[in-house]
Design an enzyme around this catalytic site. Structure first.
Site, PDB file in Angstrom:
ATOM      1  N   CYS A 116       0.637  -1.268  -0.184  1.00 36.54           N
ATOM      2  CA  CYS A 116       0.059   0.036  -0.216  1.00 36.54           C
ATOM      3  C   CYS A 116       0.837   1.312   0.055  1.00 36.54           C
ATOM      4  O   CYS A 116       0.416   2.337  -0.358  1.00 36.54           O
ATOM      5  CB  CYS A 116      -0.965   0.212   1.172  1.00 36.54           C
ATOM      6  SG  CYS A 116      -1.986  -1.495   1.398  1.00 36.54           S
ATOM      7  N   HIS A 256      -3.445   6.732   3.273  1.00 33.51           N
ATOM      8  CA  HIS A 256      -3.665   5.663   2.555  1.00 33.51           C
ATOM      9  C   HIS A 256      -5.096   5.201   3.264  1.00 33.51           C
ATOM     10  O   HIS A 256      -5.460   5.475   4.261  1.00 33.51           O
ATOM     11  CB  HIS A 256      -2.838   4.421   3.015  1.00 33.51           C
ATOM     12  CG  HIS A 256      -3.278   3.038   2.460  1.00 33.51           C
ATOM     13  ND1 HIS A 256      -3.778   2.604   1.449  1.00 33.51           N
ATOM     14  CD2 HIS A 256      -3.173   1.765   3.570  1.00 33.51           C
ATOM     15  CE1 HIS A 256      -4.216   1.480   1.359  1.00 33.51           C
ATOM     16  NE2 HIS A 256      -3.750   0.911   2.522  1.00 33.51           N
ATOM     17  N   ASN A 286     -10.302  -0.803   0.839  1.00 30.72           N
ATOM     18  CA  ASN A 286      -8.670  -0.675   0.496  1.00 30.72           C
ATOM     19  C   ASN A 286      -8.259  -0.964  -0.783  1.00 30.72           C
ATOM     20  O   ASN A 286      -8.312  -2.398  -1.123  1.00 30.72           O
ATOM     21  CB  ASN A 286      -7.996  -1.456   1.824  1.00 30.72           C
ATOM     22  CG  ASN A 286      -6.386  -1.356   1.790  1.00 30.72           C
ATOM     23  OD1 ASN A 286      -6.123  -0.935   0.741  1.00 30.72           O
ATOM     24  ND2 ASN A 286      -5.817  -1.756   2.876  1.00 30.72           N
TER      25      ASN A 286
HETATM   26  N1  ACO Z   1     -17.667  -9.919  10.124  1.00 33.81           N
HETATM   27  C1  ACO Z   1     -18.114 -10.209  11.225  1.00 33.81           C
HETATM   28  N2  ACO Z   1     -17.121 -10.387  12.120  1.00 33.81           N
HETATM   29  C2  ACO Z   1     -15.980 -10.324  12.122  1.00 33.81           C
HETATM   30  C3  ACO Z   1     -15.478  -9.989  10.790  1.00 33.81           C
HETATM   31  C4  ACO Z   1     -16.390  -9.868   9.622  1.00 33.81           C
HETATM   32  N3  ACO Z   1     -15.894  -9.403   8.391  1.00 33.81           N
HETATM   33  N4  ACO Z   1     -14.032 -10.370  10.800  1.00 33.81           N
HETATM   34  C5  ACO Z   1     -13.764 -10.613  11.926  1.00 33.81           C
HETATM   35  N5  ACO Z   1     -15.027 -10.909  12.820  1.00 33.81           N
HETATM   36  C6  ACO Z   1     -14.874 -11.143  14.130  1.00 33.81           C
HETATM   37  C7  ACO Z   1     -13.724 -11.903  14.853  1.00 33.81           C
HETATM   38  O1  ACO Z   1     -14.022 -13.273  14.223  1.00 33.81           O
HETATM   39  C8  ACO Z   1     -13.797 -11.639  16.060  1.00 33.81           C
HETATM   40  O2  ACO Z   1     -14.994 -12.170  16.953  1.00 33.81           O
HETATM   41  P1  ACO Z   1     -14.720 -13.043  18.377  1.00 33.81           P
HETATM   42  O3  ACO Z   1     -14.513 -11.883  19.178  1.00 33.81           O
HETATM   43  O4  ACO Z   1     -15.979 -13.711  18.364  1.00 33.81           O
HETATM   44  O5  ACO Z   1     -13.372 -13.841  18.057  1.00 33.81           O
HETATM   45  C9  ACO Z   1     -14.197 -10.079  16.248  1.00 33.81           C
HETATM   46  O6  ACO Z   1     -14.973  -9.912  14.951  1.00 33.81           O
HETATM   47  C10 ACO Z   1     -13.136  -9.094  16.363  1.00 33.81           C
HETATM   48  O7  ACO Z   1     -12.345  -9.277  15.541  1.00 33.81           O
HETATM   49  P2  ACO Z   1     -10.887  -8.527  15.281  1.00 33.81           P
HETATM   50  O8  ACO Z   1      -9.835  -9.122  14.327  1.00 33.81           O
HETATM   51  O9  ACO Z   1     -10.337  -8.421  16.812  1.00 33.81           O
HETATM   52  O10 ACO Z   1     -11.557  -7.203  14.912  1.00 33.81           O
HETATM   53  P3  ACO Z   1     -10.933  -5.797  14.955  1.00 33.81           P
HETATM   54  O11 ACO Z   1     -11.396  -4.920  15.857  1.00 33.81           O
HETATM   55  O12 ACO Z   1      -9.410  -5.694  15.266  1.00 33.81           O
HETATM   56  O13 ACO Z   1     -10.903  -5.233  13.609  1.00 33.81           O
HETATM   57  C11 ACO Z   1      -9.961  -5.193  11.395  1.00 33.81           C
HETATM   58  C12 ACO Z   1     -10.546  -6.063  12.561  1.00 33.81           C
HETATM   59  C13 ACO Z   1     -10.911  -4.405  10.856  1.00 33.81           C
HETATM   60  C14 ACO Z   1      -9.135  -5.805  10.465  1.00 33.81           C
HETATM   61  C15 ACO Z   1      -8.741  -4.154  12.053  1.00 33.81           C
HETATM   62  O14 ACO Z   1      -7.798  -4.896  13.029  1.00 33.81           O
HETATM   63  C16 ACO Z   1      -8.062  -3.527  11.039  1.00 33.81           C
HETATM   64  O15 ACO Z   1      -8.680  -2.578  10.374  1.00 33.81           O
HETATM   65  N6  ACO Z   1      -6.716  -3.786  10.966  1.00 33.81           N
HETATM   66  C17 ACO Z   1      -5.916  -2.930   9.885  1.00 33.81           C
HETATM   67  C18 ACO Z   1      -5.768  -3.811   8.646  1.00 33.81           C
HETATM   68  C19 ACO Z   1      -5.217  -2.975   7.419  1.00 33.81           C
HETATM   69  O16 ACO Z   1      -5.409  -1.625   7.517  1.00 33.81           O
HETATM   70  N7  ACO Z   1      -4.703  -3.621   6.419  1.00 33.81           N
HETATM   71  C20 ACO Z   1      -4.198  -2.980   5.387  1.00 33.81           C
HETATM   72  C21 ACO Z   1      -2.760  -3.121   5.039  1.00 33.81           C
HETATM   73  S1  ACO Z   1      -2.356  -2.285   3.972  1.00 33.81           S
HETATM   74  C22 ACO Z   1      -1.585  -3.463   2.797  1.00 33.81           C
HETATM   75  O17 ACO Z   1      -0.380  -3.463   2.410  1.00 33.81           O
HETATM   76  C23 ACO Z   1      -2.706  -4.544   2.084  1.00 33.81           C
END
Ligand code: ACO
Length: 329
Positions: A116, A256, A286
């Site tokens: 990214c 980003h 993204n």
């Molecule tokens: N729908 C419903 N529930 C979900 C989903 C979904 N799509 N995905 C995960 N969950 C659930 C999980 O199973 C978990 O359930 P549990 O508590 O029963 O175990 C709960 O939601 C919380 O999951 P987390 O992974 O802890 O959620 P978090 O609040 O951390 O959000 C997210 C996840 C949105 C991915 C966040 O961590 C994030 O945005 N991270 C940064 C990612 C990013 O920006 N990546 C791009 C990188 S750039 C590149 O180079 C491509």
């Protein structure tokens, strides 16, 4: 840190494919909900390329728009750089495929992979090559078909990404926005935080890699979130301080477009009000290397920038990589 700078951003263009999928539609295919996706990420919908629409096709449309805006002809372009993690194929480069589609002469063409952060890395590289005096007109593209590496059995990642492309024409002369400087960095100590494990020389394609779903993107979202805010704050502060610019002088931030909560945290840490941040991630999710040029193009078209406004562009991505750039509009 690079401050050879002062390349001119002569033109910018973007393209997103026409297939639009909102969170409700996605939740018919994946165990998720509009409420979860919107509250965790700010994303409402994303675009997907058609099956026969490749990264180079998205890049082509964005490039044509940037070329039109710059008022240059393809024959004048003597450098083509494509930032992508989803090239049409491992080789030849998407830049070579794009060169042919655009009818650009037989000039230097290559891909750059910094996830990214790739578009700002590519701008920095192009700026350096133009500053050498050996190149005069660069086409710099960020283009992705992330839908081609998404795992529809992994709801924690497949809801986050979309497809699209953005392109810029960079020269040393002419009218346009002035690129003042760049900062690029990386920390390769923990590659598995965000990676596509199979398909390279470490794990060539095999029945096992396919069964293990190793050709899809894998991510530790929580750890990436923490690192993203930290590295983007650092890349912003270091670049501004190198140029003797106070944070209060920044008129616009184009971050980003990964997650609205990351943008909010960055706004708090930099103490730059959220209304100075341009965001369109609710429409596209993204789009990795395409995210900043698409946002920049939309902000330009929406006439967000006044003459002499200062813009800060900042990104993070797999690697972990980060990059920032300063632009005087
Ligand atoms: N729908 C419903 N529930 C979900 C989903 C979904 N799509 N995905 C995960 N969950 C659930 C999980 O199973 C978990 O359930 P549990 O508590 O029963 O175990 C709960 O939601 C919380 O999951 P987390 O992974 O802890 O959620 P978090 O609040 O951390 O959000 C997210 C996840 C949105 C991915 C966040 O961590 C994030 O945005 N991270 C940064 C990612 C990013 O920006 N990546 C791009 C990188 S750039 C590149 O180079 C491509």
């Amino acid at each position: 840190m690079s401050d050879s700078g002062s390349s001119i951003l002569r033109g910018i263009g973007s393209y997103v494919p026409s297939i639009k999928v909102d969170n409700n539609e996605l939740s018919k295919k994946v165990d998720t909900s509009d409420e979860w996706i919107r509250s965790r990420t700010g994303i409402k919908e994303r675009r997907y390329a058609a099956e026969d629409e490749n990264t180079s096709d998205l890049a082509l449309k964005a490039s044509q728009r940037a070329i039109d805006m710059a008022g240059v002809s393809p024959e004048e372009i003597d450098l083509v750089l494509v930032a992508t993690i989803t090239p049409d194929m491992a080789f030849p480069s998407t830049a070579c495929l794009l060169q042919h589609k655009l009818g650009i002469p037989q000039v230097a063409c290559f891909d750059l992979e910094a996830a990214c952060s790739g578009f700002l890395y590519a701008l920095d590289v192009a700026d350096g090559m133009l500053s050498s005096g050996r190149y005069k007109c660069a086409l710099v593209v960020g283009a992705e078909k992330l839908s081609s590496i998404m795992d529809w059995e992994d709801r924690t990642t497949c809801v986050l990404f979309g497809d699209g492309a953005g392109a810029a024409i960079l020269t040393k002369t002419g009218k346009g926005a002035e690129m003042l400087g760049f900062q690029c960095g990386a920390d390769g100590s923990n590659p598995s935080l965000l990676h596509q494990p199979a398909g390279g020389s470490a794990l060539p394609a095999s029945t096992e890699t396919i069964l293990a779903r190793g050709h899809f993107l894998k991510m530790n979202g929580r750890e990436i979130f923490k690192s993203a805010v930290r590295v983007m704050e650092r890349a912003s502060r270091e670049l501004l301080s190198h140029h003797g610019i106070d944070i209060s002088e920044v008129n616009h931030v184009i971050p980003h477009q990964a997650n609205a909560r990351i943008v909010e945290s960055l706004s708090q840490r930099l103490e730059i009000p959220l209304d100075k941040f341009f965001c369109n991630l609710h429409k596209y999710g993204n789009t990795s290397a395409a995210s900043i040029p698409i946002a920049l193009d939309e902000a330009f078209k929406a006439e967000k920038f006044r003459k002499d406004d200062l813009g800060l562009l900042v990104a993070f991505g797999a690697g972990l990589t980060w990059s920032s750039a300063l632009v005087r509009f």
